[in-house]
Motif scaffolding. Sequence first.
Motif, PDB file in Angstrom:
ATOM      1  N   LEU A  80       0.825  -1.209   0.000  1.00  0.00           N
ATOM      2  CA  LEU A  80       0.000   0.000   0.000  1.00  0.00           C
ATOM      3  C   LEU A  80       0.862   1.262   0.000  1.00  0.00           C
ATOM      4  O   LEU A  80       0.540   2.231  -0.692  1.00  0.00           O
ATOM      5  CB  LEU A  80      -0.936  -0.005   1.210  1.00  0.00           C
ATOM      6  N   MET A  81       1.947   1.247   0.766  1.00  0.00           N
ATOM      7  CA  MET A  81       2.824   2.429   0.794  1.00  0.00           C
ATOM      8  C   MET A  81       3.460   2.693  -0.564  1.00  0.00           C
ATOM      9  O   MET A  81       3.635   3.845  -0.970  1.00  0.00           O
ATOM     10  CB  MET A  81       3.909   2.254   1.855  1.00  0.00           C
ATOM     11  N   ILE A  82       3.798   1.611  -1.274  1.00  0.00           N
ATOM     12  CA  ILE A  82       4.443   1.761  -2.577  1.00  0.00           C
ATOM     13  C   ILE A  82       3.484   2.307  -3.623  1.00  0.00           C
ATOM     14  O   ILE A  82       3.849   3.163  -4.441  1.00  0.00           O
ATOM     15  CB  ILE A  82       5.034   0.410  -3.029  1.00  0.00           C
ATOM     16  N   LYS A  99       1.352  11.799   0.203  1.00  0.00           N
ATOM     17  CA  LYS A  99       0.165  10.958   0.380  1.00  0.00           C
ATOM     18  C   LYS A  99       0.456   9.905   1.440  1.00  0.00           C
ATOM     19  O   LYS A  99       1.214   8.968   1.206  1.00  0.00           O
ATOM     20  CB  LYS A  99      -0.218  10.302  -0.944  1.00  0.00           C
ATOM     21  N   ARG A 100      -0.153  10.066   2.626  1.00  0.00           N
ATOM     22  CA  ARG A 100       0.137   9.181   3.753  1.00  0.00           C
ATOM     23  C   ARG A 100      -1.063   8.348   4.187  1.00  0.00           C
ATOM     24  O   ARG A 100      -0.893   7.356   4.876  1.00  0.00           O
ATOM     25  CB  ARG A 100       0.611   9.988   4.965  1.00  0.00           C
ATOM     26  N   TRP A 101      -2.273   8.762   3.834  1.00  0.00           N
ATOM     27  CA  TRP A 101      -3.465   8.094   4.332  1.00  0.00           C
ATOM     28  C   TRP A 101      -4.335   7.579   3.189  1.00  0.00           C
ATOM     29  O   TRP A 101      -4.482   8.247   2.161  1.00  0.00           O
ATOM     30  CB  TRP A 101      -4.305   9.042   5.188  1.00  0.00           C
ATOM     31  N   ILE A 102      -4.926   6.417   3.377  1.00  0.00           N
ATOM     32  CA  ILE A 102      -5.882   5.845   2.435  1.00  0.00           C
ATOM     33  C   ILE A 102      -7.279   5.980   3.031  1.00  0.00           C
ATOM     34  O   ILE A 102      -7.496   5.650   4.198  1.00  0.00           O
ATOM     35  CB  ILE A 102      -5.564   4.365   2.146  1.00  0.00           C
ATOM     36  N   LYS A 103      -8.220   6.456   2.227  1.00  0.00           N
ATOM     37  CA  LYS A 103      -9.582   6.663   2.707  1.00  0.00           C
ATOM     38  C   LYS A 103     -10.365   5.354   2.660  1.00  0.00           C
ATOM     39  O   LYS A 103     -10.452   4.708   1.613  1.00  0.00           O
ATOM     40  CB  LYS A 103     -10.279   7.720   1.850  1.00  0.00           C
ATOM     41  N   VAL A 104     -10.906   4.965   3.831  1.00  0.00           N
ATOM     42  CA  VAL A 104     -11.680   3.726   3.945  1.00  0.00           C
ATOM     43  C   VAL A 104     -12.952   4.013   4.734  1.00  0.00           C
ATOM     44  O   VAL A 104     -12.894   4.307   5.931  1.00  0.00           O
ATOM     45  CB  VAL A 104     -10.868   2.615   4.646  1.00  0.00           C
ATOM     46  N   PHE A 105     -14.126   3.951   4.052  1.00  0.00           N
ATOM     47  CA  PHE A 105     -15.424   4.122   4.704  1.00  0.00           C
ATOM     48  C   PHE A 105     -15.485   5.406   5.549  1.00  0.00           C
ATOM     49  O   PHE A 105     -15.954   5.411   6.687  1.00  0.00           O
ATOM     50  CB  PHE A 105     -15.764   2.923   5.583  1.00  0.00           C
ATOM     51  N   GLY A 106     -14.999   6.495   4.988  1.00  0.00           N
ATOM     52  CA  GLY A 106     -15.070   7.772   5.689  1.00  0.00           C
ATOM     53  C   GLY A 106     -13.931   8.019   6.663  1.00  0.00           C
ATOM     54  O   GLY A 106     -13.859   9.085   7.281  1.00  0.00           O
ATOM     55  N   SER A 108      -9.544   7.694   7.482  1.00  0.00           N
ATOM     56  CA  SER A 108      -8.241   7.673   6.811  1.00  0.00           C
ATOM     57  C   SER A 108      -7.286   6.793   7.604  1.00  0.00           C
ATOM     58  O   SER A 108      -7.108   7.000   8.810  1.00  0.00           O
ATOM     59  CB  SER A 108      -7.665   9.088   6.701  1.00  0.00           C
ATOM     60  N   LEU A 109      -6.697   5.819   6.935  1.00  0.00           N
ATOM     61  CA  LEU A 109      -5.762   4.903   7.580  1.00  0.00           C
ATOM     62  C   LEU A 109      -4.361   5.109   6.999  1.00  0.00           C
ATOM     63  O   LEU A 109      -4.206   5.256   5.785  1.00  0.00           O
ATOM     64  CB  LEU A 109      -6.195   3.451   7.386  1.00  0.00           C
ATOM     65  N   ALA A 110      -3.358   5.102   7.881  1.00  0.00           N
ATOM     66  CA  ALA A 110      -1.968   5.278   7.470  1.00  0.00           C
ATOM     67  C   ALA A 110      -1.283   3.915   7.430  1.00  0.00           C
ATOM     68  O   ALA A 110      -1.022   3.325   8.481  1.00  0.00           O
ATOM     69  CB  ALA A 110      -1.244   6.208   8.438  1.00  0.00           C
ATOM     70  N   PRO A 111      -0.969   3.399   6.247  1.00  0.00           N
ATOM     71  CA  PRO A 111      -0.320   2.081   6.153  1.00  0.00           C
ATOM     72  C   PRO A 111       1.002   1.986   6.896  1.00  0.00           C
ATOM     73  O   PRO A 111       1.390   0.908   7.347  1.00  0.00           O
ATOM     74  CB  PRO A 111      -0.119   1.899   4.642  1.00  0.00           C
ATOM     75  N   VAL A 112       1.720   3.118   7.055  1.00  0.00           N
ATOM     76  CA  VAL A 112       3.022   3.070   7.705  1.00  0.00           C
ATOM     77  C   VAL A 112       2.913   2.589   9.146  1.00  0.00           C
ATOM     78  O   VAL A 112       3.828   1.931   9.666  1.00  0.00           O
ATOM     79  CB  VAL A 112       3.711   4.459   7.648  1.00  0.00           C
ATOM     80  N   GLU A 113       1.790   2.889   9.815  1.00  0.00           N
ATOM     81  CA  GLU A 113       1.625   2.439  11.201  1.00  0.00           C
ATOM     82  C   GLU A 113       1.561   0.918  11.269  1.00  0.00           C
ATOM     83  O   GLU A 113       2.142   0.302  12.171  1.00  0.00           O
ATOM     84  CB  GLU A 113       0.361   3.061  11.806  1.00  0.00           C
ATOM     85  N   GLY A 364      -6.924   6.801  14.455  1.00  0.00           N
ATOM     86  CA  GLY A 364      -7.294   5.400  14.356  1.00  0.00           C
ATOM     87  C   GLY A 364      -6.165   4.495  13.933  1.00  0.00           C
ATOM     88  O   GLY A 364      -6.010   3.384  14.449  1.00  0.00           O
ATOM     89  N   SER A 365      -5.345   4.946  12.981  1.00  0.00           N
ATOM     90  CA  SER A 365      -4.287   4.091  12.445  1.00  0.00           C
ATOM     91  C   SER A 365      -3.303   3.674  13.524  1.00  0.00           C
ATOM     92  O   SER A 365      -2.951   2.500  13.664  1.00  0.00           O
ATOM     93  CB  SER A 365      -3.545   4.812  11.319  1.00  0.00           C
ATOM     94  N   ALA A 366      -2.819   4.662  14.302  1.00  0.00           N
ATOM     95  CA  ALA A 366      -1.792   4.380  15.303  1.00  0.00           C
ATOM     96  C   ALA A 366      -2.303   3.442  16.383  1.00  0.00           C
ATOM     97  O   ALA A 366      -1.627   2.474  16.754  1.00  0.00           O
ATOM     98  CB  ALA A 366      -1.297   5.690  15.919  1.00  0.00           C
TER      99      ALA A 366
END
Length: 387
Positions: A80-82, A99-106, A108-113, A364-366
């Motif tokens: 996802l990060m790539i 671009k650090r976050w992916i939008k999922v169902f409203g 934002s999640l950060a794959p790096v975490e 949420g991600s962390a």
Amino acid sequence: MADRKLFALVCVLIGISVLLTYSLSVYFTIFSGVGEFHFAIRQFIFGTISIFIMWSLAQGDPDRHLSPVGFTLFIGSAFLMIIMPFLPDFLVTAVGGAKRWIKVFGFSLAPVEFFKVGFVYFLAWSFSRKLGHHGDMGIKEEFIRFAPYGIVFIGAMFVIAFVQNDLGQVVVLGLTLLFMLMFAGSSFRFFLSLLLGALLFFLFFIFTAEHRILRIKSWWALAQNSVLDMLPARLATALRVPTEVEPYQIGHSLNAIHNGGLFGTGVANGTFKLGFLSEVHTDFVLAGLAEEFGFMGILFVTLLFMWMLQRIFKIANRTRSTSTYLFSIGIGLLLAFAFLVNAYGISGITPIKGISVPFLSYGGSAVMAASFGIGMILMASKKAKME
């Protein structure tokens, strides 16, 4: 049976984060035009999901489920990060051009975490098979043995530091990697060699980005007087930063800590959260905690955090599996370094890195990624001889 004390301690920290999010986000809710409970409700949802993640993972069999979960986090989040820089804007959230976050169902999640937890599992799994005590091995042989991991880390460092423009995560991951190598059996001489190389890379990353140079200058403008007074006048003059560099966030953070005193101003009575510290419920949550709950509040949270780390390291020490031992040590180090980097940053000891406080900062991600790490340790604790 999984370690109940560790589970309970993390749940308490998550509960405290919901309270702090509600109290500290008051200005940001007005600024953002949302309801006063907006961020508190979201953090409650994140926290509930995180507790469920820990509980669910704790039910698993470590011999069957630990490896699939770890490699899924590692490979999936790396992928996802790539691809994130190539995704359309409606799928990702960009800050400062990165671009650090992916939008999922409203949300934002950060794959790096999640990558950090997966990376620690990959290191633990591989170290347990490839590394051992260094014995009479020379430093050249140790570097050759370490080379494949160095290549993987440099690749991850490039994606995180350059593509996502997030040097703080690289610092935490790099420190974790260095100390995991020590626990895996590398020599102290090799550890010092890698540490020197890491410092050189760190300086390279700083001097290749103007915003990082300005952040260092901002920090030094605040800390320089106490240091330069001990140096010769000529050297002090050469190192002094012009006063127009304003240590804005660090200065207000220190004022918030000072304003809290021993017992704090009381819940919701802090003043520096009212526009002086931007998004205090995230990276500056410890400063907000210090103002409203004082030194005693910081002491209480720190003791809870240390107790949590003690349970993690105790599980590591009681397990018979080398990979589980290294993974538990790695997650404990990951959480400890994140806490220290944040605490040192908001108190002006080191420059601010933008690292959240595990289980306390809003996001949420962390909290969910850290809960994956704790859940995997809880799964492994069922086979550790605990008191």
